[in-house]
Design an enzyme around this catalytic site. Structure first.
Site, PDB file in Angstrom:
ATOM      1  CD  GLU A  62     -22.167  10.723   7.950  1.00 45.34           C
ATOM      2  OE1 GLU A  62     -22.682  10.221   6.903  1.00 45.34           O
ATOM      3  OE2 GLU A  62     -21.242  11.258   7.944  1.00 45.34           O
TER       4      GLU A  62
ATOM      5  CE1 TYR B  45     -16.745  -1.199   8.595  1.00 45.26           C
ATOM      6  CE2 TYR B  45     -16.086  -1.255   6.468  1.00 45.26           C
ATOM      7  CZ  TYR B  45     -16.240  -1.834   7.621  1.00 45.26           C
ATOM      8  OH  TYR B  45     -15.498  -3.064   7.553  1.00 45.26           O
TER       9      TYR B  45
ATOM     10  CG  HIS C  69     -22.348   4.986   6.853  1.00 43.09           C
ATOM     11  ND1 HIS C  69     -21.791   6.183   6.393  1.00 43.09           N
ATOM     12  CD2 HIS C  69     -23.479   5.137   7.496  1.00 43.09           C
ATOM     13  CE1 HIS C  69     -22.657   7.114   6.650  1.00 43.09           C
ATOM     14  NE2 HIS C  69     -23.577   6.466   7.499  1.00 43.09           N
TER      15      HIS C  69
ATOM     16  CD  GLN D 108     -20.987  13.774  -0.669  1.00 44.67           C
ATOM     17  OE1 GLN D 108     -21.345  13.883   0.456  1.00 44.67           O
ATOM     18  NE2 GLN D 108     -19.914  13.499  -1.263  1.00 44.67           N
TER      19      GLN D 108
HETATM   20  P1  FAD Z   1     -20.842   3.036  -6.518  1.00 43.27           P
HETATM   21  O1  FAD Z   1     -22.389   3.158  -6.504  1.00 43.27           O
HETATM   22  O2  FAD Z   1     -20.080   1.958  -6.835  1.00 43.27           O
HETATM   23  O3  FAD Z   1     -20.376   4.247  -7.583  1.00 43.27           O
HETATM   24  C1  FAD Z   1     -19.027   4.513  -7.488  1.00 43.27           C
HETATM   25  C2  FAD Z   1     -18.726   5.091  -8.911  1.00 43.27           C
HETATM   26  O4  FAD Z   1     -18.819   3.897  -9.637  1.00 43.27           O
HETATM   27  C3  FAD Z   1     -19.701   6.154  -9.489  1.00 43.27           C
HETATM   28  O5  FAD Z   1     -19.091   7.070 -10.252  1.00 43.27           O
HETATM   29  C4  FAD Z   1     -20.728   5.418 -10.283  1.00 43.27           C
HETATM   30  O6  FAD Z   1     -21.196   5.987 -11.316  1.00 43.27           O
HETATM   31  C5  FAD Z   1     -19.668   4.242 -11.045  1.00 43.27           C
HETATM   32  N1  FAD Z   1     -20.421   2.886 -11.190  1.00 43.27           N
HETATM   33  C6  FAD Z   1     -21.230   2.281 -10.303  1.00 43.27           C
HETATM   34  N2  FAD Z   1     -21.520   1.123 -10.990  1.00 43.27           N
HETATM   35  C7  FAD Z   1     -20.955   0.954 -12.141  1.00 43.27           C
HETATM   36  C8  FAD Z   1     -20.821   0.161 -13.313  1.00 43.27           C
HETATM   37  N3  FAD Z   1     -21.495  -0.915 -13.486  1.00 43.27           N
HETATM   38  N4  FAD Z   1     -19.789   0.312 -14.218  1.00 43.27           N
HETATM   39  C9  FAD Z   1     -19.045   1.476 -14.245  1.00 43.27           C
HETATM   40  N5  FAD Z   1     -19.079   2.395 -13.426  1.00 43.27           N
HETATM   41  C10 FAD Z   1     -20.093   2.289 -12.417  1.00 43.27           C
HETATM   42  N6  FAD Z   1     -17.277   6.588   2.160  1.00 43.27           N
HETATM   43  C11 FAD Z   1     -16.584   5.440   3.425  1.00 43.27           C
HETATM   44  O7  FAD Z   1     -15.206   5.103   3.179  1.00 43.27           O
HETATM   45  N7  FAD Z   1     -17.225   5.440   4.442  1.00 43.27           N
HETATM   46  C12 FAD Z   1     -18.582   5.831   4.690  1.00 43.27           C
HETATM   47  O8  FAD Z   1     -18.986   5.768   5.665  1.00 43.27           O
HETATM   48  C13 FAD Z   1     -19.073   6.558   3.842  1.00 43.27           C
HETATM   49  N8  FAD Z   1     -20.452   6.957   4.043  1.00 43.27           N
HETATM   50  C14 FAD Z   1     -21.024   7.668   2.718  1.00 43.27           C
HETATM   51  C15 FAD Z   1     -22.255   8.341   3.146  1.00 43.27           C
HETATM   52  C16 FAD Z   1     -22.967   8.767   2.002  1.00 43.27           C
HETATM   53  C17 FAD Z   1     -24.516   9.168   2.227  1.00 43.27           C
HETATM   54  C18 FAD Z   1     -22.290   9.215   0.815  1.00 43.27           C
HETATM   55  C19 FAD Z   1     -22.866  10.018  -0.245  1.00 43.27           C
HETATM   56  C20 FAD Z   1     -21.043   8.867   0.626  1.00 43.27           C
HETATM   57  C21 FAD Z   1     -20.433   8.177   1.752  1.00 43.27           C
HETATM   58  N9  FAD Z   1     -18.855   7.584   1.458  1.00 43.27           N
HETATM   59  C22 FAD Z   1     -18.392   7.215   2.552  1.00 43.27           C
HETATM   60  C23 FAD Z   1     -18.368   8.128   0.212  1.00 43.27           C
HETATM   61  C24 FAD Z   1     -18.453   6.925  -1.020  1.00 43.27           C
HETATM   62  O9  FAD Z   1     -17.900   5.526  -0.455  1.00 43.27           O
HETATM   63  C25 FAD Z   1     -17.755   7.288  -1.979  1.00 43.27           C
HETATM   64  O10 FAD Z   1     -18.573   8.623  -2.563  1.00 43.27           O
HETATM   65  C26 FAD Z   1     -17.603   6.374  -3.272  1.00 43.27           C
HETATM   66  O11 FAD Z   1     -16.798   7.135  -4.071  1.00 43.27           O
HETATM   67  C27 FAD Z   1     -18.843   6.202  -3.943  1.00 43.27           C
HETATM   68  O12 FAD Z   1     -19.600   5.240  -3.444  1.00 43.27           O
HETATM   69  P2  FAD Z   1     -20.979   4.553  -3.914  1.00 43.27           P
HETATM   70  O13 FAD Z   1     -21.482   3.580  -2.982  1.00 43.27           O
HETATM   71  O14 FAD Z   1     -22.143   5.435  -4.545  1.00 43.27           O
HETATM   72  O15 FAD Z   1     -20.296   3.645  -4.945  1.00 43.27           O
END
Ligand code: FAD
Length: 297
Positions: free
Chosen positions: A17, A49, A77, A185
């Site tokens: 990354e 991103y 991303h 993560q």
């Molecule tokens: P989601 O899958 O939408 O989940 C977020 C939260 O919402 C979780 O607690 C989930 O349980 C909850 N949720 C999901 N669906 C529902 C529903 N239907 N109802 C109620 N709750 C729900 N951030 C950046 O800004 N830029 C990056 O480039 C970036 N890269 C990353 C790369 C990796 C490998 C990882 C692990 C994280 C990265 N992040 C990045 C951080 C990430 O955007 C945050 O951790 C964010 O809080 C969670 O993103 P997600 O895509 O898992 O969201």
């Protein structure tokens, strides 16, 4: 290239990354690192991103440049927080035109205090996955298969969803919406990863899971990680080995790299589908792990 083809080719995917830097010196370091990483032939490289918006255009520019000027397979991303559908569509079109075949689809984090519903057309990453799937097919990416879509997984839980069963349901929703693989993560406790991977399987999540590894190289870096990856367990034996090195920067780096190397060895022994290195744009730690593991280099 589609992740399915990459994973069919590579028994274990090994990927890095990068993040788009904010300064000229940062860009110089990054390009030096990219030149050093290229001979390692990673399965793919991902580019973060900026959720805050400041580095978003840099992500696009870096991804397109990697595609045009290197043999690396760039995976941008893409966070949906604060974006409209039209904005996401324009970004996907840019990637499709430039031969980028995959995206890591994320929600991103709202600035503290912001109301998620009030900002942007997407509420959860699953909504973004479904949108990218349709757009990728419409744009004929990967010979009509659409974009290869990765999503985030949290072996030690996501702070917004304390109920771990519900959290797996949310992860499964991303897979059901079209995600092809999961990148985790960062974590330091492999038991947590193995157990979570088994629970994913029980929950019907069958797509490949790629483990996120970040070697600790400084004492201050450890504190930053604890802040960035809330909820991550720092095992006592890891903390003890770092504490024993207090005041000796080289020894801390060695201890952190040793720990990450042992994590990777254990993951490989347990047939992990891939390892994704959070490099922070630096090469030393990852290259040392490669050498010790005897994986391709
Ligand atoms: P989601 O899958 O939408 O989940 C977020 C939260 O919402 C979780 O607690 C989930 O349980 C909850 N949720 C999901 N669906 C529902 C529903 N239907 N109802 C109620 N709750 C729900 N951030 C950046 O800004 N830029 C990056 O480039 C970036 N890269 C990353 C790369 C990796 C490998 C990882 C692990 C994280 C990265 N992040 C990045 C951080 C990430 O955007 C945050 O951790 C964010 O809080 C969670 O993103 P997600 O895509 O898992 O969201």
């Amino acid at each position: 290239m589609h992740i399915a083809d990459i994973l069919a080719r590579d028994a274990t995917s090994l990927s890095f990354e990068f993040f788009p830097p904010k300064t000229d010196a940062g860009w110089e370091t990054l390009y030096r690192s990219i030149a050093e990483f290229e001979p390692l032939k990673p399965s793919f490289v991902s580019v973060t991103y900026g959720a805050g918006g400041s580095t978003r255009d840099n992500t696009h520019a870096l991804v397109v440049r990697l595609r045009r000027e290197t043999a690396l397979e760039p995976v941008p991303h893409l966070t949906c927080f604060g974006h409209t559908k039209d904005e996401i569509r324009a970004i996907l079109e840019l990637y499709a035109v430039n031969g980028v075949g995959g995206v890591l689809a994320l929600r991103g984090d709202p600035p503290s205090g912001a109301r998620i519903l009030a900002l942007g057309d997407f509420r959860h990453a699953a909504d973004l996955v479904g949108f990218i799937k349709l757009e990728g097919e419409r744009l004929g990416v990967n010979d009509g298969r659409g974009f290869a879509i990765g999503v985030a997984g949290f072996p030690e839980g996501h702070p917004e969803t304390p109920n771990t069963l519900v959290q797996l349901e949310h992860l499964k929703a991303k897979v059901d919406a079209g995600a092809d693989y999961i990148v985790t993560q960062l974590f330091f406790d492999n038991h947590a990863f193995h157990d979570w991977r088994a629970r994913c399987d029980l929950a019907g999540i069958k797509v490949p899971i790629i483990a996120g590894i970040m070697p600790i190289t400084t004492g201050s870096g450890l504190k930053r990680m604890a802040d960035l990856a809330a909820g991550t367990c720092f095992p006592a034996s890891l903390l003890k080995s770092i504490q024993r090195c207090r005041g000796n920067a080289e020894a801390i780096e060695n201890a952190g790299i040793h720990w990450a190397t042992e994590q990777c060895r254990d993951l490989l022994d347990n047939d992990v589908r891939g390892i994704h290195f959070y490099t922070l744009n630096k090469t030393d730690a990852t290259k040392r792990i490669y050498k010790t593991l005897g994986v391709r280099a």
